[in-house]
Every structure is written in C-alpha cells, then in structure tokens.
Design an enzyme around this catalytic site. Structure first.
Site, PDB file in Angstrom:
ATOM      1  N   VAL A  70     -21.734  -0.965  -5.636  1.00 55.52           N
ATOM      2  CA  VAL A  70     -21.809  -2.419  -5.455  1.00 55.52           C
ATOM      3  C   VAL A  70     -23.242  -2.849  -5.141  1.00 55.52           C
ATOM      4  O   VAL A  70     -23.755  -3.810  -5.718  1.00 55.52           O
ATOM      5  CB  VAL A  70     -20.847  -2.903  -4.340  1.00 55.52           C
ATOM      6  CG1 VAL A  70     -20.930  -4.418  -4.189  1.00 55.52           C
ATOM      7  CG2 VAL A  70     -19.408  -2.500  -4.638  1.00 55.52           C
TER       8      VAL A  70
ATOM      9  N   LYS B 161       0.869  -1.177   0.000  1.00 52.17           N
ATOM     10  CA  LYS B 161       0.000   0.000   0.000  1.00 52.17           C
ATOM     11  C   LYS B 161       0.900   1.219   0.000  1.00 52.17           C
ATOM     12  O   LYS B 161       2.049   1.162   0.434  1.00 52.17           O
ATOM     13  CB  LYS B 161      -0.856  -0.015   1.285  1.00 52.17           C
ATOM     14  CG  LYS B 161      -2.157   0.727   1.175  1.00 52.17           C
ATOM     15  CD  LYS B 161      -3.261  -0.111   0.570  1.00 52.17           C
ATOM     16  CE  LYS B 161      -4.523   0.713   0.405  1.00 52.17           C
ATOM     17  NZ  LYS B 161      -5.657  -0.059  -0.094  1.00 52.17           N
TER      18      LYS B 161
ATOM     19  N   GLY C 137     -25.305   1.856  -3.446  1.00 52.73           N
ATOM     20  CA  GLY C 137     -24.282   2.550  -4.244  1.00 52.73           C
ATOM     21  C   GLY C 137     -23.820   1.676  -5.383  1.00 52.73           C
ATOM     22  O   GLY C 137     -24.582   0.858  -5.909  1.00 52.73           O
TER      23      GLY C 137
HETATM   24  P1  NAD Z   1     -20.620   3.743  -2.865  1.00 55.39           P
HETATM   25  O1  NAD Z   1     -20.146   4.974  -2.184  1.00 55.39           O
HETATM   26  O2  NAD Z   1     -20.923   3.786  -4.308  1.00 55.39           O
HETATM   27  O3  NAD Z   1     -21.937   3.191  -2.143  1.00 55.39           O
HETATM   28  C1  NAD Z   1     -22.139   3.213  -0.778  1.00 55.39           C
HETATM   29  C2  NAD Z   1     -23.587   3.604  -0.552  1.00 55.39           C
HETATM   30  O4  NAD Z   1     -23.887   3.485   0.831  1.00 55.39           O
HETATM   31  C3  NAD Z   1     -23.892   5.041  -0.957  1.00 55.39           C
HETATM   32  O5  NAD Z   1     -25.002   5.061  -1.831  1.00 55.39           O
HETATM   33  C4  NAD Z   1     -24.200   5.724   0.378  1.00 55.39           C
HETATM   34  O6  NAD Z   1     -25.172   6.747   0.258  1.00 55.39           O
HETATM   35  C5  NAD Z   1     -24.706   4.565   1.204  1.00 55.39           C
HETATM   36  N1  NAD Z   1     -24.604   4.732   2.648  1.00 55.39           N
HETATM   37  C6  NAD Z   1     -23.615   5.314   3.358  1.00 55.39           C
HETATM   38  N2  NAD Z   1     -23.881   5.245   4.672  1.00 55.39           N
HETATM   39  C7  NAD Z   1     -25.051   4.568   4.786  1.00 55.39           C
HETATM   40  C8  NAD Z   1     -25.835   4.173   5.889  1.00 55.39           C
HETATM   41  N3  NAD Z   1     -25.475   4.450   7.144  1.00 55.39           N
HETATM   42  N4  NAD Z   1     -26.996   3.521   5.657  1.00 55.39           N
HETATM   43  C9  NAD Z   1     -27.374   3.254   4.383  1.00 55.39           C
HETATM   44  N5  NAD Z   1     -26.658   3.589   3.297  1.00 55.39           N
HETATM   45  C10 NAD Z   1     -25.512   4.254   3.503  1.00 55.39           C
HETATM   46  O7  NAD Z   1     -19.533   2.631  -2.536  1.00 55.39           O
HETATM   47  P2  NAD Z   1     -19.349   1.228  -3.257  1.00 55.39           P
HETATM   48  O8  NAD Z   1     -18.299   1.350  -4.273  1.00 55.39           O
HETATM   49  O9  NAD Z   1     -20.676   0.683  -3.620  1.00 55.39           O
HETATM   50  O10 NAD Z   1     -18.732   0.367  -2.071  1.00 55.39           O
HETATM   51  C11 NAD Z   1     -19.551  -0.065  -0.994  1.00 55.39           C
HETATM   52  C12 NAD Z   1     -18.657  -0.691   0.074  1.00 55.39           C
HETATM   53  O11 NAD Z   1     -17.957  -1.813  -0.484  1.00 55.39           O
HETATM   54  C13 NAD Z   1     -17.585   0.234   0.624  1.00 55.39           C
HETATM   55  O12 NAD Z   1     -17.357  -0.085   1.975  1.00 55.39           O
HETATM   56  C14 NAD Z   1     -16.357  -0.116  -0.186  1.00 55.39           C
HETATM   57  O13 NAD Z   1     -15.164   0.163   0.515  1.00 55.39           O
HETATM   58  C15 NAD Z   1     -16.543  -1.615  -0.341  1.00 55.39           C
HETATM   59  N6  NAD Z   1     -15.872  -2.169  -1.511  1.00 55.39           N
HETATM   60  C16 NAD Z   1     -16.174  -1.726  -2.748  1.00 55.39           C
HETATM   61  C17 NAD Z   1     -15.554  -2.268  -3.865  1.00 55.39           C
HETATM   62  C18 NAD Z   1     -15.900  -1.787  -5.249  1.00 55.39           C
HETATM   63  O14 NAD Z   1     -15.546  -2.471  -6.219  1.00 55.39           O
HETATM   64  N7  NAD Z   1     -16.590  -0.667  -5.389  1.00 55.39           N
HETATM   65  C19 NAD Z   1     -14.599  -3.300  -3.707  1.00 55.39           C
HETATM   66  C20 NAD Z   1     -14.310  -3.757  -2.429  1.00 55.39           C
HETATM   67  C21 NAD Z   1     -14.956  -3.182  -1.344  1.00 55.39           C
END
Ligand code: NAD
Length: 366
Positions: free
Chosen positions: A184, A80, A182
C-alpha cells in the site's frame, strides 16, 4: 465462556463450528450482522493458543467487518472465519475442500476471502467446493492484489482530511510521512508524487523505502524517526498498535491518515490525538479499498468500478468528520455511529439476510 452472553453483547447472529476428523479440520465461522447483505470476511488460518482465543478473534473480527462494509456503503454484512492450526504444517487440499463444503452449507450467508495464513491459491481450492468465495485468481475472474485500490482509497481519505484542516482541495505543497513502503505504501507514494506532495518515507527494510526514494523523489528517514518528522500528514501503512502515548506525543503533524489496521493502541487514543489537535481518519474507514476491491468480484470484477467506489472514501471520511464535529465526539466514535445508523435504517426495510428480497440501502453521506 458463556457463548450466548458473548453473542448477545454485540448482537451476533451466528457462530458455527465445523469439524472434520478425516482432514483434521477445526474451523469457526462468525456471522455478526447480515442486515445490509451477506457477511463477507477473510479466513484466518492460525495456531491459536486456545479455543477461547480462536472464538474471541473470530467474533471480534466479524464485528469489525460489519462496520467496515457499512461505512464503505457496501451492501454486505460482517463475518469472519478461522481455521485452527499451523498453516505451514496443517494446510492440505482435502482440509481446504472440507472447509469449502462446510461454507457451502451456509448457502451464501457468509462469503469467504483470504486473510492471514490463507492465500489466493487456497481460495481457488475452496472454490472447487463452493461459489461463496472471493479473492480468486485473476485468470478466474478474481480481483488480484487489492493494494493499488486500497492506496487509491487512502489518497481520497487524505484529501477529505486536508480539505477539513487546510481548506485546500489539492495536496500540492503538503508533506506526507509514510510509515511502511510495502504494497500500500508504495502505491500511495506513487499517487502522492503525482499530486505534487513532498514525501518522507521509512521502512524497516531500507531497500523498500529506497525504491520510493528513487522513483518518487522521497526523502528517507530511519524507522524510529518517522513519528517526529515535521510533516502535514502522518500515514501509517505498516503495522497496527503504533499510536500510543509516546508516539502521539512525538507527532508533528496535523493529520493521521493511513492504511494500517488497528493503528491505535486502544480506542482511547483517538481522543488523545484529538486533544493534540490532530485529525485522525479512522483506519477501517480509510482503508476500506481492499474490501471494496474484493467485494467487486461478486458482480464480475471490474477494476475501474472498484477504483471509482474506492474514491467514495472521500465522502465517507468527510461524513465522519462532520458527525464528529456536530456531536462533539472523536472521529472513531463518529465512524461507529455512522456505520450503526446505516444498519438501523436498513433494518427498517428488512430483517435477516435471505428472509426476503430487499432493496439496496445506499450510504447517505450528506
Ligand atoms: P506490506 O507487508 O506489503 O507492507 C508493510 C510494510 O511495512 C513492509 O514493507 C514492512 O517492512 C514495513 N514495516 C513493518 N514494520 C515497520 C516499522 N516498524 N517501521 C517501518 N516500516 C515497517 O503490507 P501492506 O499490504 O502494504 O499493508 C500495510 C498495512 O495496511 C497493514 O497494516 C495491512 O493490514 C493494512 N491494509 C492493507 C490492505 C491492502 O490492500 N494491502 C487493505 C487494508 C488494510
């Protein structure tokens, strides 16, 4: 802080400090372990409160990448990097290029990707100085948005859990409660709806949840209600640190399986879920699709291949459950053991990455 003591504790290989006065670059790269292959991990651009906080973060995150790559069956190590500063005011092309030149001096022992505070555009700038970077623009052979692949991996992780708990192959008729609609969460809902799953969804931005309601016939609940809805699977796809005493007590599900990083408030909560009879799919195992996707760039990105590899998360989660049962330990500890054992097996075949050409070490799931 005694650096060598910290590094020795979890057996880090390398901690490198980069400084460039002209561009005000201050960056740190941590390489935890390269037994399986070069260390791949994101670059976090962040205004750390102290140098110590930056070192703590980069060490912790690099080690996490070692475990994630290992259980995902990738021939990659864990690393990292952090750039110290406010990305909004501090980030310039000369600074990113200086960073790229420094990364190049590591000659591929560390491969940089995007993380909090960095973007695809930033990776493109770094790419002007080094080839040891992934997460590039799709027009330049990049892998694009990892979320669909992450969601596909989560779907397969959920299937491994339902096979264990409900003894069923398919998901039809089951109820999944998704926290966070969001990137995912949306794609996960898309997959689940095709499988005949009843979906309950929430998001702090109601519009996002509404899209899942409109497109996939999900039911909406308010964010604070998501923990206590009656469902078979609770899928955290929003923030980390949400599984604490209060929320675990509220759960009315048999499985917790979602994409969010660091879902447990601390490691002890894995055992608390188990004590409540809830199967927990360790986050770094089930959400490895994003890493699998970006790592595929190293071979010339192929979306179908990335999806195919993400589907193997089914086997990884199944293996974690098996170890947990056989060794009577929580699934989190089982995942760690699985990662460590693969590295130990690989160590017998070779030593530090780059010392000599080494054979690929496959993850063994059975
Ligand atoms: P994103 O920001 O697109 O989506 C997260 C969603 O959660 C947002 O729509 C936000 O409004 C909502 N949110 C935040 N706090 C909330 C709460 N208290 N209650 C309800 N909804 C809430 O992020 P993402 O890319 O979809 O990733 C989601 C999670 O998965 C994150 O923790 C990220 O670190 C993890 N992750 C993502 C990926 C990827 O490929 N995007 C890969 C590994 C891990």
């Amino acid at each position: 802080m005694i650096i060598f003591q910290r590094m020795e504790e979890y057996d880090y290989e390398e901690l490198v400090f980069f400084q460039d006065r002209a561009t005000k670059l201050q960056a740190i790269v941590a390489i935890h372990n390269t037994v399986l292959g070069p260390a791949l991990g994101g670059c976090r651009f962040w205004q750390f409160t102290s140098e110590r906080a930056a070192i703590d973060d980069v060490l912790r995150l690099a080690r996490g990448m070692t475990y994630k790559a290992s259980v995902a069956g990738l021939n990659l190590g864990g690393g990292k990097s952090v750039i110290i500063g406010n990305p909004k005011t501090h980030k310039t092309e000369p600074l990113l290029r200086a960073f790229g030149r420094f990364i190049n001096t590591l000659r591929g022992r560390y491969i940089v990707a995007e993380d909090v505070g960095t973007s695809t555009d930033d990776m493109m700038i770094i790419h002007k100085e080094t080839k040891h970077v992934v997460g590039l623009d799709e027009r330049h052979g990049g892998s694009g948005d990892p979320s669909p692949v992450t969601a596909y991996g989560v779907l397969h992780g959920i299937k491994a859990c339902t096979k264990e708990v409900f003894k069923t192959k398919g998901l039809s008729g089951l109820t999944v409660a998704i926290q966070g609609a969001g990137h995912v969460g949306y794609h996960l809902a898309r997959h689940l709806s095709k499988e005949g799953v009843r979906i309950i969804v929430t998001d702090i931005y109601k519009k996002k949840a509404q899209q899942v309601v409109d497109e996939f016939g999900a039911e909406y609940v308010k964010p604070e209600k998501i923990y206590s809805v009656k469902c078979d699977i609770f899928s955290p796809c929003a923030l980390g640190g949400i599984l604490d005493d209060r929320n675990i007590r509220a759960l009315k599900c048999k499985i917790v399986a979602g994409s969010a990083n660091n879902q447990l408030k601390s490691d002890q909560y894995c055992g608390k879920l188990e004590a409540r009879g809830i199967l927990y799919a360790p986050d770094y195992v089930i959400n490895a699709g994003g890493l699998i996707n970006v790592a595929d760039e190293m071979k010339g990105y192929n979306h179908s291949r990335a999806l195919h590899k993400a589907a193997r998360i089914y086997k990884a989660v199944t293996r974690v459950i098996k170890i947990a049962k056989e060794e009577k330990i929580p699934t989190c500890a089982a995942a760690d053991r699985m990662a460590e054992r693969r590295i130990e097996r690989a160590k017998k075949a070779h030593t530090i990455h780059g010392a000599r050409k080494k054979p690929a070490i496959r993850q063994i799931y059975t």
